[in-house]
Design an enzyme around this catalytic site. Sequence first.
Site, PDB file in Angstrom:
ATOM      1  N   LYS A  53     -20.604  17.031 -18.035  1.00 20.93           N
ATOM      2  CA  LYS A  53     -21.273  16.237 -18.538  1.00 20.93           C
ATOM      3  C   LYS A  53     -21.553  16.596 -20.343  1.00 20.93           C
ATOM      4  O   LYS A  53     -21.397  15.638 -21.177  1.00 20.93           O
ATOM      5  CB  LYS A  53     -22.532  15.521 -17.955  1.00 20.93           C
ATOM      6  CG  LYS A  53     -22.125  14.751 -16.622  1.00 20.93           C
ATOM      7  CD  LYS A  53     -23.624  14.775 -15.961  1.00 20.93           C
ATOM      8  CE  LYS A  53     -23.450  13.858 -14.628  1.00 20.93           C
ATOM      9  NZ  LYS A  53     -24.390  13.837 -13.835  1.00 20.93           N
ATOM     10  N   GLN A  97     -30.005  14.712 -11.945  1.00 18.97           N
ATOM     11  CA  GLN A  97     -28.881  14.879 -11.221  1.00 18.97           C
ATOM     12  C   GLN A  97     -29.295  14.877  -9.579  1.00 18.97           C
ATOM     13  O   GLN A  97     -30.181  15.476  -9.196  1.00 18.97           O
ATOM     14  CB  GLN A  97     -28.343  16.295 -11.445  1.00 18.97           C
ATOM     15  CG  GLN A  97     -26.807  16.657 -10.798  1.00 18.97           C
ATOM     16  CD  GLN A  97     -25.684  15.662 -10.757  1.00 18.97           C
ATOM     17  OE1 GLN A  97     -25.578  15.186 -12.088  1.00 18.97           O
ATOM     18  NE2 GLN A  97     -24.860  15.383 -10.027  1.00 18.97           N
ATOM     19  N   ASP A 120     -27.944   5.896 -15.416  1.00 21.05           N
ATOM     20  CA  ASP A 120     -27.482   5.817 -14.200  1.00 21.05           C
ATOM     21  C   ASP A 120     -27.739   4.461 -13.489  1.00 21.05           C
ATOM     22  O   ASP A 120     -26.880   4.126 -12.524  1.00 21.05           O
ATOM     23  CB  ASP A 120     -28.151   6.776 -13.201  1.00 21.05           C
ATOM     24  CG  ASP A 120     -27.615   8.243 -12.811  1.00 21.05           C
ATOM     25  OD1 ASP A 120     -26.425   8.115 -13.036  1.00 21.05           O
ATOM     26  OD2 ASP A 120     -28.169   9.045 -12.776  1.00 21.05           O
TER      27      ASP A 120
HETATM   28  N1  GUN Z   1     -25.123  12.804  -8.106  1.00 17.14           N
HETATM   29  C1  GUN Z   1     -23.644  12.292  -7.649  1.00 17.14           C
HETATM   30  N2  GUN Z   1     -23.219  11.449  -8.388  1.00 17.14           N
HETATM   31  C2  GUN Z   1     -24.198  11.178  -9.145  1.00 17.14           C
HETATM   32  C3  GUN Z   1     -24.626  10.278 -10.158  1.00 17.14           C
HETATM   33  O1  GUN Z   1     -23.922   9.111 -10.446  1.00 17.14           O
HETATM   34  N3  GUN Z   1     -25.733  10.189 -10.918  1.00 17.14           N
HETATM   35  C4  GUN Z   1     -26.630  11.246 -10.484  1.00 17.14           C
HETATM   36  N4  GUN Z   1     -28.027  11.163 -11.228  1.00 17.14           N
HETATM   37  N5  GUN Z   1     -26.462  12.015  -9.629  1.00 17.14           N
HETATM   38  C5  GUN Z   1     -25.322  12.027  -9.114  1.00 17.14           C
END
Ligand code: GUN
Length: 299
Positions: A53, A97, A120
């Site tokens: 990311k 996360q 998100d």
């Molecule tokens: N963990 C796995 N996928 C995601 C996601 O799309 N967003 C977040 N914040 N954590 C994750």
Amino acid sequence: MADIIDGKAFAATVREKVATHVARLKEEHGITPGLAVVLVGEDPASEVYVRNKGRQTVECGMNSFEHKLPADTPEADLLALIDQLNNDPAVHGILCQLPVPDHIDEATVINAIAPEKDVDGFHISNVGLLATGQKAMVPCTPLGCLMMLRDRHGSLSGMDAVVVGRSNIVGKPMAQLLLKDSCTVTIAHSRTKNIEEVCKRADILVAAVGRPEMITGDWVKPGATVIDVGINRIPAPERGEGKMRLVGDVEFASVSAVAGAITPVPGGVGPMTIAVLLANTVTACCRMNGLAEPEGLTA
Ligand code: GUN
């Protein structure tokens, strides 16, 4: 044989659009969008994901802020960090996360993020806005699926869509997005009766259950578009002792013989998620500054 929807290539075009819009924001308004990612603990898969990311954020010309906290961080400390990021004008998107360690309440953390920075789309305000057809921040994976479906079909109006899986992260928001685009939507799940028959009615079939290769060719209407959100690691003894391979929720060989189009695993939905996260960060930045949103990157 179905057309293969190339998620890797599609994600690259999304990132290009993001980079173009970021360059314009900098040039015309002196604004650089910023994404803050918070990781609590040392889960190796999450660390890889967070690193990717960060790299892609910078490659698109945006600022990346990474906050790595030890696994035993008290919930109050995490909430204090989120409060600080909520009030930081250089931060336009905040992502914590998941999963977080057991002593931290996931919902409390998600709902502490300022809704306009919730890239998100998990905050209850954004869930409610999406459900009522208002302008929301939309979860990345389902938005990526919608982009690929619109690209293939143009209008989705009147199509029969079946979403298999009812998670808050994919199934429910996917259903809301398809409904917003005027599909007739069914959500199927582990308790659905005659699930094969239900799936077989679908013009658009989205699989997001986390069960390896559950959906087989005899569940699929000829010519349907099949979007496979599953990422499952299963043993692959044919590759050698202890080896694993990635498969989706869809059995690719049998389904691709029947479907009109299909996303492969890997290389389908997976690469779209981070690309859409970057798009959401630009969208959040534009909304916060009262500027025009990037075209084709929102719901
Ligand atoms: N963990 C796995 N996928 C995601 C996601 O799309 N967003 C977040 N914040 N954590 C994750």
